[in-house]
Design a protein around this motif. Structure first.
Motif, PDB file in Angstrom:
ATOM      1  N   ARG A  60       0.837  -1.193   0.000  1.00 46.56           N
ATOM      2  CA  ARG A  60       0.000   0.000   0.000  1.00 46.56           C
ATOM      3  C   ARG A  60       0.882   1.257   0.000  1.00 46.56           C
ATOM      4  N   PHE A  61       0.430   2.296  -0.682  1.00 49.34           N
ATOM      5  CA  PHE A  61       1.181   3.559  -0.705  1.00 49.34           C
ATOM      6  C   PHE A  61       0.288   4.709  -0.257  1.00 49.34           C
ATOM      7  N   PRO A  62       0.730   5.438   0.756  1.00 50.62           N
ATOM      8  CA  PRO A  62       1.925   5.208   1.570  1.00 50.62           C
ATOM      9  C   PRO A  62       1.710   4.019   2.508  1.00 50.62           C
ATOM     10  N   PRO A  63       2.751   3.295   2.854  1.00 53.46           N
ATOM     11  CA  PRO A  63       2.587   2.120   3.713  1.00 53.46           C
ATOM     12  C   PRO A  63       2.180   2.536   5.119  1.00 53.46           C
ATOM     13  N   PRO A  64       1.414   1.726   5.809  1.00 53.10           N
ATOM     14  CA  PRO A  64       1.013   2.061   7.193  1.00 53.10           C
ATOM     15  C   PRO A  64       2.211   1.980   8.136  1.00 53.10           C
ATOM     16  N   LEU A  65       2.202   2.825   9.153  1.00 50.66           N
ATOM     17  CA  LEU A  65       3.278   2.816  10.140  1.00 50.66           C
ATOM     18  C   LEU A  65       3.100   1.725  11.180  1.00 50.66           C
ATOM     19  N   TRP A  66       1.909   1.188  11.273  1.00 47.91           N
ATOM     20  CA  TRP A  66       1.628   0.159  12.285  1.00 47.91           C
ATOM     21  C   TRP A  66       0.727  -0.900  11.658  1.00 47.91           C
ATOM     22  N   PRO A  67       1.028  -2.179  11.849  1.00 47.29           N
ATOM     23  CA  PRO A  67       0.189  -3.226  11.241  1.00 47.29           C
ATOM     24  C   PRO A  67      -1.192  -3.249  11.863  1.00 47.29           C
ATOM     25  N   SER A  68      -2.177  -3.529  11.045  1.00 49.75           N
ATOM     26  CA  SER A  68      -3.550  -3.623  11.548  1.00 49.75           C
ATOM     27  C   SER A  68      -3.760  -4.875  12.385  1.00 49.75           C
ATOM     28  N   GLY A  69      -2.911  -5.870  12.181  1.00 50.43           N
ATOM     29  CA  GLY A  69      -2.979  -7.114  12.941  1.00 50.43           C
ATOM     30  C   GLY A  69      -1.697  -7.901  12.752  1.00 50.43           C
ATOM     31  N   ILE A  70      -1.498  -8.898  13.586  1.00 50.24           N
ATOM     32  CA  ILE A  70      -0.312  -9.744  13.499  1.00 50.24           C
ATOM     33  C   ILE A  70      -0.546 -10.824  12.454  1.00 50.24           C
ATOM     34  N   ASP A  71       0.209 -10.733  11.351  1.00 47.55           N
ATOM     35  CA  ASP A  71       0.107 -11.705  10.270  1.00 47.55           C
ATOM     36  C   ASP A  71       1.451 -12.423  10.156  1.00 47.55           C
ATOM     37  N   LEU A  72       1.482 -13.704  10.512  1.00 49.24           N
ATOM     38  CA  LEU A  72       2.713 -14.498  10.485  1.00 49.24           C
ATOM     39  C   LEU A  72       2.864 -15.285   9.183  1.00 49.24           C
ATOM     40  N   GLY A  73       2.156 -14.857   8.149  1.00 44.89           N
ATOM     41  CA  GLY A  73       2.247 -15.559   6.874  1.00 44.89           C
ATOM     42  C   GLY A  73       3.638 -15.501   6.272  1.00 44.89           C
ATOM     43  N   GLY A  74       4.339 -14.378   6.467  1.00 42.17           N
ATOM     44  CA  GLY A  74       5.702 -14.268   5.940  1.00 42.17           C
ATOM     45  C   GLY A  74       6.647 -15.260   6.585  1.00 42.17           C
ATOM     46  N   TYR A  75       6.534 -15.445   7.896  1.00 42.58           N
ATOM     47  CA  TYR A  75       7.391 -16.409   8.597  1.00 42.58           C
ATOM     48  C   TYR A  75       7.052 -17.833   8.187  1.00 42.58           C
ATOM     49  N   ARG A  76       5.787 -18.124   8.048  1.00 48.85           N
ATOM     50  CA  ARG A  76       5.412 -19.469   7.600  1.00 48.85           C
ATOM     51  C   ARG A  76       5.918 -19.726   6.186  1.00 48.85           C
ATOM     52  N   TYR A  77       5.880 -18.708   5.344  1.00 46.86           N
ATOM     53  CA  TYR A  77       6.352 -18.860   3.972  1.00 46.86           C
ATOM     54  C   TYR A  77       7.850 -19.135   3.938  1.00 46.86           C
ATOM     55  N   VAL A  78       8.612 -18.405   4.775  1.00 47.67           N
ATOM     56  CA  VAL A  78      10.068 -18.572   4.803  1.00 47.67           C
ATOM     57  C   VAL A  78      10.451 -19.918   5.406  1.00 47.67           C
ATOM     58  N   LEU A  79       9.908 -20.231   6.568  1.00 50.19           N
ATOM     59  CA  LEU A  79      10.272 -21.472   7.244  1.00 50.19           C
ATOM     60  C   LEU A  79       9.747 -22.692   6.503  1.00 50.19           C
ATOM     61  N   GLY A  80       8.746 -22.509   5.669  1.00 52.04           N
ATOM     62  CA  GLY A  80       8.255 -23.613   4.858  1.00 52.04           C
ATOM     63  C   GLY A  80       9.114 -23.903   3.658  1.00 52.04           C
ATOM     64  N   ASN A  81      10.030 -22.989   3.332  1.00 52.17           N
ATOM     65  CA  ASN A  81      10.955 -23.220   2.226  1.00 52.17           C
ATOM     66  C   ASN A  81      11.948 -24.307   2.641  1.00 52.17           C
TER      67      ASN A  81
END
Length: 292
Positions: A60-81
């Protein structure tokens, strides 16, 4: 008479330096250093926050300064590699071997230059220090040819052998050994200790701050190295974490949450290592420059 004594006491109380002033519970320098520390911490804080954002929030532009919620999808994506744990293990092996070898060979070389006088010792010391001024770009091709002759290209050995000992480790330990009193070593010699035993039993236990500094700096440089693994390693199973993460970012440039999560995992061991050795690092830097 009483009024005169009271007036004198009041005048002395007013003339006493520092009386009547509010004292801060911390150093005044903290008023300057604390805002600077917060400024330097902003990129790290943003990295952690963006790692728990969704890809839609990051894009999103401009990106938010604070996440709307905790999303651990990035960690699951990395550790699933499947290759990511292998990259982490490769980096850990290379860094651990480099740290141990630099502590061992750096201690031997530094003690030899600090306490032993032999033919050409000064010249060898100057020659060793001169190699620190040579940029890596000039030694990159000769190092590659040597590793190729040894048959180590595309193996972890190509990353370990050039990092077995560094001139900086030898020089830093030499400077610290020079700051130690010779009387301790002479007392051990009188008791019948050999030079090697003096080094192991007397000098090294007193050199923990310098050894900790060498360990943390070697770990940082080896863990964060990208240029040499990019040249010496071709197969993805032999990638280090930095090289694998760079390739991972190139292949998955739209998965910014995964890229940020991978960077957080990469930075975490470095932060833990530095925080654990911070006091020893400062003690070594302040004491290693006492003598030339």
């Amino acid at each position: 008479m009483t009024a005169t004594v009271t007036t004198s006491r009041q005048a002395a109380h007013a003339a006493t330096p520092g009386r009547g002033r509010m004292r801060l519970p911390f150093s005044a320098w903290h008023l300057l250093l604390a805002p600077l520390a917060l400024i330097f911490a902003i990129p790290l804080v943003w990295l952690v926050l963006s790692s728990v954002m969704s890809n839609a929030e990051i894009n999103r532009f401009p990106p938010p300064l604070w996440p709307s919620g905790i999303d651990l999808g990035g960690y699951r994506y990395v550790l699933g590699n499947a290759l990511f744990p292998s990259w982490f293990a490769n980096s850990l092996i290379v860094s651990a071997v480099a740290v141990v070898s630099n502590l061992l060979f750096g201690a031997f070389g530094g003690y030899a230059f600090a306490r032993m006088r032999f033919f050409g010792s000064r010249f060898l010391l100057v020659l060793m220090l001169a190699t620190m001024a040579i940029p890596f770009q000039l030694t990159m091709i000769p190092t590659f040819l040597v590793m190729k002759r040894l048959g180590l290209i595309d193996t972890l050995g190509a990353l370990i052998v050039p990092s077995l000992v560094t001139p900086f480790a030898v020089f830093l330990l030499r400077q610290f050994f020079l700051s130690l009193p010779r009387e301790l070593e002479e007392a051990a010699w009188i008791d019948g200790c050999s030079r090697l035993r003096v080094l192991l039993r007397v000098v090294l236990p007193l050199s923990r701050p310098a050894l900790s500094t060498v360990a943390i700096l070697t770990f940082l440089s080896t863990w964060n190295d990208l240029t040499w693994p990019l040249i010496a390693i071709n197969h993805d199973t032999q990638y280090t974490l930095q090289l694998g993460l760079a390739t991972f970012q190139g292949q998955h440039h739209t998965q910014w949450a995964a890229v940020m999560a991978g960077n957080v995992i990469t930075v975490l061991p470095v932060l833990l290592a530095f925080v654990g050795a911070q006091k020893a690092f400062i003690r070594s830097i302040t004491s290693s420059g006492l003598k030339g």
